[in-house]
Structure formats: C-alpha cells, structure tokens
Design a protein around this motif. Structure first.
Motif, PDB file in Angstrom:
ATOM      1  N   ALA A   5       0.928  -1.285  -0.012  1.00  0.00           N
ATOM      2  CA  ALA A   5       0.024  -0.031  -0.081  1.00  0.00           C
ATOM      3  C   ALA A   5       0.901   1.257   0.070  1.00  0.00           C
ATOM      4  N   ALA A   6       1.926   1.354   0.663  1.00  0.00           N
ATOM      5  CA  ALA A   6       2.820   2.367   0.742  1.00  0.00           C
ATOM      6  C   ALA A   6       3.618   2.486  -0.434  1.00  0.00           C
ATOM      7  N   PHE A   7       3.915   1.668  -1.187  1.00  0.00           N
ATOM      8  CA  PHE A   7       4.490   1.399  -2.620  1.00  0.00           C
ATOM      9  C   PHE A   7       3.761   2.097  -3.688  1.00  0.00           C
ATOM     10  N   TYR A   8       2.605   1.724  -3.477  1.00  0.00           N
ATOM     11  CA  TYR A   8       1.446   2.029  -4.522  1.00  0.00           C
ATOM     12  C   TYR A   8       1.174   3.667  -4.217  1.00  0.00           C
ATOM     13  N   SER A   9       1.043   4.067  -2.896  1.00  0.00           N
ATOM     14  CA  SER A   9       0.942   5.407  -2.719  1.00  0.00           C
ATOM     15  C   SER A   9       1.994   6.581  -3.097  1.00  0.00           C
ATOM     16  N   ALA A  10       3.505   5.575  -2.917  1.00  0.00           N
ATOM     17  CA  ALA A  10       4.481   6.527  -3.552  1.00  0.00           C
ATOM     18  C   ALA A  10       4.594   6.647  -4.804  1.00  0.00           C
ATOM     19  N   ILE A  11       4.000   5.698  -5.623  1.00  0.00           N
ATOM     20  CA  ILE A  11       4.107   5.542  -6.961  1.00  0.00           C
ATOM     21  C   ILE A  11       3.051   6.865  -7.607  1.00  0.00           C
ATOM     22  N   LEU A  12       1.805   6.636  -7.077  1.00  0.00           N
ATOM     23  CA  LEU A  12       0.728   7.586  -7.451  1.00  0.00           C
ATOM     24  C   LEU A  12      -0.080   8.064  -6.120  1.00  0.00           C
ATOM     25  N   PRO A  13      -0.028   8.966  -5.625  1.00  0.00           N
ATOM     26  CA  PRO A  13      -0.792   9.411  -4.408  1.00  0.00           C
ATOM     27  C   PRO A  13      -2.327   8.987  -4.595  1.00  0.00           C
ATOM     28  N   GLY A  14      -2.925   8.193  -3.629  1.00  0.00           N
ATOM     29  CA  GLY A  14      -4.093   7.725  -3.606  1.00  0.00           C
ATOM     30  C   GLY A  14      -4.309   6.176  -4.148  1.00  0.00           C
ATOM     31  N   LEU A  15      -3.390   5.964  -4.507  1.00  0.00           N
ATOM     32  CA  LEU A  15      -3.198   4.542  -5.497  1.00  0.00           C
ATOM     33  C   LEU A  15      -3.252   3.523  -3.950  1.00  0.00           C
ATOM     34  N   GLY A  16      -2.480   3.811  -3.066  1.00  0.00           N
ATOM     35  CA  GLY A  16      -2.422   3.060  -1.798  1.00  0.00           C
ATOM     36  C   GLY A  16      -3.908   3.002  -1.023  1.00  0.00           C
ATOM     37  N   GLN A  17      -4.617   4.067  -1.051  1.00  0.00           N
ATOM     38  CA  GLN A  17      -6.041   4.113  -0.249  1.00  0.00           C
ATOM     39  C   GLN A  17      -6.881   3.347  -1.354  1.00  0.00           C
ATOM     40  N   ALA A  18      -6.750   3.251  -2.496  1.00  0.00           N
ATOM     41  CA  ALA A  18      -7.492   2.348  -3.440  1.00  0.00           C
ATOM     42  C   ALA A  18      -7.224   0.767  -3.328  1.00  0.00           C
ATOM     43  N   TYR A  19      -5.998   0.633  -3.315  1.00  0.00           N
ATOM     44  CA  TYR A  19      -5.618  -0.725  -2.756  1.00  0.00           C
ATOM     45  C   TYR A  19      -6.133  -1.224  -1.305  1.00  0.00           C
ATOM     46  N   ASN A  20      -6.362  -0.326  -0.487  1.00  0.00           N
ATOM     47  CA  ASN A  20      -6.721  -0.670   0.671  1.00  0.00           C
ATOM     48  C   ASN A  20      -8.379  -0.457   0.821  1.00  0.00           C
ATOM     49  N   LYS A  21      -8.858  -0.106  -0.385  1.00  0.00           N
ATOM     50  CA  LYS A  21     -10.426  -0.154  -0.602  1.00  0.00           C
ATOM     51  C   LYS A  21     -10.923   1.154   0.008  1.00  0.00           C
ATOM     52  N   LYS A  22     -10.508   2.118   0.629  1.00  0.00           N
ATOM     53  CA  LYS A  22     -10.804   3.377   1.413  1.00  0.00           C
ATOM     54  C   LYS A  22     -10.786   4.404  -0.050  1.00  0.00           C
ATOM     55  N   TYR A  23     -11.930   4.418  -0.710  1.00  0.00           N
ATOM     56  CA  TYR A  23     -12.085   5.183  -1.929  1.00  0.00           C
ATOM     57  C   TYR A  23     -12.357   6.702  -1.501  1.00  0.00           C
ATOM     58  N   ALA A  56       4.093  12.625   1.800  1.00  0.00           N
ATOM     59  CA  ALA A  56       4.649  11.749   2.774  1.00  0.00           C
ATOM     60  C   ALA A  56       3.467  11.006   3.659  1.00  0.00           C
ATOM     61  N   LEU A  57       2.429  12.009   4.088  1.00  0.00           N
ATOM     62  CA  LEU A  57       1.297  11.631   4.726  1.00  0.00           C
ATOM     63  C   LEU A  57       0.360  10.631   4.090  1.00  0.00           C
ATOM     64  N   ASN A  58       0.252  10.903   2.671  1.00  0.00           N
ATOM     65  CA  ASN A  58      -0.618   9.930   1.954  1.00  0.00           C
ATOM     66  C   ASN A  58       0.187   8.791   2.175  1.00  0.00           C
ATOM     67  N   ILE A  59       1.384   8.520   1.813  1.00  0.00           N
ATOM     68  CA  ILE A  59       2.146   7.193   2.012  1.00  0.00           C
ATOM     69  C   ILE A  59       2.143   6.522   3.506  1.00  0.00           C
ATOM     70  N   LEU A  60       2.091   7.390   4.378  1.00  0.00           N
ATOM     71  CA  LEU A  60       1.963   6.830   5.949  1.00  0.00           C
ATOM     72  C   LEU A  60       0.866   6.393   5.980  1.00  0.00           C
ATOM     73  N   ASP A  61      -0.379   7.079   5.604  1.00  0.00           N
ATOM     74  CA  ASP A  61      -1.760   6.721   5.799  1.00  0.00           C
ATOM     75  C   ASP A  61      -1.865   5.499   5.150  1.00  0.00           C
ATOM     76  N   ALA A  62      -1.605   5.316   3.975  1.00  0.00           N
ATOM     77  CA  ALA A  62      -1.900   3.976   3.340  1.00  0.00           C
ATOM     78  C   ALA A  62      -1.254   2.743   4.009  1.00  0.00           C
ATOM     79  N   ASN A  63       0.162   3.058   4.586  1.00  0.00           N
ATOM     80  CA  ASN A  63       0.694   2.201   5.238  1.00  0.00           C
ATOM     81  C   ASN A  63      -0.154   1.712   6.432  1.00  0.00           C
ATOM     82  N   VAL A  64      -0.217   2.553   7.254  1.00  0.00           N
ATOM     83  CA  VAL A  64      -0.940   2.519   8.820  1.00  0.00           C
ATOM     84  C   VAL A  64      -2.352   1.698   8.371  1.00  0.00           C
TER      85      VAL A  64
END
Length: 173
Positions: free
Chosen positions: A35-53, A127-135
């Motif tokens: 999730a953190a990797f996806y958010s680092a590549i494209l912001p919001g992609l980690g949130q989509a991976y976590n299904k938090k659309y 960075a907060l976007n990446i951290l949010d996806a990871n947590v």
C-alpha cells in the motif's frame, strides 16, 4: 474454520478431539508495504488498494491545493523579481511601477518564502499520503474479534466493603 469436533471410538476408549473454534485470518505481512509503495508511485493508489476510496479525493484535494499555492507564489515571486531587475536596468514600464525598490525586494522575499513553504507542505502531504496507506493497511489486519473486549466493572473492595470502579480486559476462548 467453524466449530468442528471429531469423535473416534475404539474398543477401549472414546477420544474427543476439538479443533480451534476461532476463525484464522490470514495475515499478509507485505500488505502495508504494498500500500505504501502504491501511494508512493501515485498518490491515492494505496488508498484504493486498501479499498478506502473516500480518501482519494481528500489526498488529491490536499496535494492539489498545496501545488496550486506553490505555483501561484512562484509566479508572483518571478513577477516581482523581473520588475526589480528591469528597474535596475532603467526600465519602469511594468505594472508594478507604482512600487519603489524596497517594496519590490520585500515582495520578492515574501513570495519566495511562501513558495518554499508551499513546497514543504506539498512534500509533507505526499509523505502523509504514504504513511496513511501504510498504517491503514496494517490496521485492516488487526484483530477486532468480538472475543476481545474492554468493559467497565464495579467490584467490591474486600477491606472497606465499598464499590470500586475499574476496567477489565477480557479475552474469551
């Protein structure tokens, strides 16, 4: 796995074998990293991976706003800078001709500071976007079973016979 009980009967004894009654959740330790990797590549992609659309517009709104302020302050900084440079060359045909040199320098410093601050805010929100996806991915795997509970309890004190208040942490097997 549900409640399963196996009975086996032999000539001498009956054997009762009970398996675990709790469901086993498969935990993938790489999910937060993905999730953190996806958010680092494209912001919001980690949130989509976590299904938090619902978080995706918040991510883009926050980062987009800070990028807007960065670009706006950068444009105004260059406007004041170019006006000051042309003033030093002896030209006063710009739209900031009503300002003196000290005001042009102060305007440059103001917009440069705001531009730099906007860049820092943009990086912090990224960075907060990446951290949010990871947590969030880590917490999705957290055990919130109904057998875990924290309940307030009233219990009598053995010495004074008064009622005490406390919290108990119960885990039911």
């Amino acid at each position: 796995m549900g409640n399963t009980t196996v009975f086996a009967q032999t000539e001498k004894e009956t054997v009762l074998i009970a398996t675990d009654t709790l469901k086993s959740n498969d935990i993938d330790p790489l999910t937060p990293a993905k999730a953190a990797f996806y958010s680092a590549i494209l912001p919001g992609l980690g949130q989509a991976y976590n299904k938090k659309y619902w978080k995706i517009p918040i991510v883009y709104g926050a980062i987009g706003t800070s990028v807007y302020f960065y670009l706006d302050n950068n444009k105004k900084y260059h406007r004041y800078r170019d006006a000051y440079k042309s003033r030093l060359e002896g030209l006063t045909t710009d739209d900031l001709a009503f300002l003196d040199n000290d005001r042009l320098i102060a305007g440059q410093k103001f917009y440069q500071r705001n531009r730099d601050l906007s860049a820092l805010v943009t990086l912090a929100l990224y960075a907060l976007n990446i951290l949010d996806a990871n947590v969030d991915a880590a917490l999705l795997q957290f055990n919130v079973d109904e057998n875990l509970s924290v309940k307030p309890v009233l219990y009598p004190n053995d010495v004074t016979f008064k009622t005490n208040v406390g919290l108990t942490l119960n885990y039911n097997f």
